[in-house]
Design an enzyme around this catalytic site. Structure first.
Site, PDB file in Angstrom:
ATOM      1  CG  HIS A 198      -1.920  -1.129   1.179  1.00 30.43           C
ATOM      2  ND1 HIS A 198      -2.880  -1.294   0.192  1.00 30.43           N
ATOM      3  CD2 HIS A 198      -2.039  -2.200   2.010  1.00 30.43           C
ATOM      4  CE1 HIS A 198      -3.554  -2.407   0.437  1.00 30.43           C
ATOM      5  NE2 HIS A 198      -3.065  -2.972   1.526  1.00 30.43           N
ATOM      6  CG  HIS A 214      -6.544  -5.090   6.457  1.00 23.63           C
ATOM      7  ND1 HIS A 214      -6.453  -5.795   5.284  1.00 23.63           N
ATOM      8  CD2 HIS A 214      -7.848  -4.727   6.572  1.00 23.63           C
ATOM      9  CE1 HIS A 214      -7.653  -5.850   4.711  1.00 23.63           C
ATOM     10  NE2 HIS A 214      -8.512  -5.209   5.475  1.00 23.63           N
TER      11      HIS A 214
END
Length: 149
Positions: free
Chosen positions: A37, A144
């Site tokens: 990410h 996450h």
């Protein structure tokens, strides 16, 4: 007596190595979050091929095409700071998610409907959104990316 001590020490060494070895080389959840990410440079994020390049470069097209992924173009410290912002419930019902208090610069990558492995083809959408991330560990860090809103 010396041989017996050596055998005991050897046995303990084997036991310790057997316990430690499985975790060697295993990517932590925090490292996986960063790999999947974080793109602080975002050098070509405005390019229509940005997602195709990044998904491949970050090993998210090995064996299959990851259907959706978001890259964050902000300093890691800013993303880590979300772990101390507004707590919200995660999509899976857990309570370790946090919503950013401000919008962040992101790129959403979505697999095109006709795309099939190994030719993973993604649409690239650049935007500003709030992030919801799950945090864990000590220190408390992102593990996450739950959603962007």
């Amino acid at each position: 007596m010396g041989l017996e001590k050596s055998f005991i020490l050897f046995s303990l060494l084997v036991l310790v190595l057997g316990w430690v070895q499985p975790s060697l080389g295993r990517e932590s959840s925090a490292d996986k979050f960063k790999r999947q990410h974080m793109d602080t440079e975002g050098s070509s994020k405005s390019s229509p091929t940005y997602c195709n390049q990044m998904m491949k470069r970050r090993d998210m097209t090995n064996g299959s095409c990851k259907p959706v992924n978001t890259f964050v173009h902000e300093p890691l410290e800013d993303v880590q700071a979300i772990c101390s912002q507004g707590q919200v419930t995660c999509k899976n019902g857990k309570s370790n998610c946090y919503k950013s208090s401000s919008t962040l610069h992101i790129t959403d990558c979505r697999l095109k409907g006709s795309s099939k492995y190994p030719n993973c083809d993604y649409t690239t959408t650049d935007s500003q959104k709030q992030l919801i991330i799950a945090c864990d560990g000590n220190p408390y860090v992102p593990v996450h990316l739950d959603d962007s809103v």
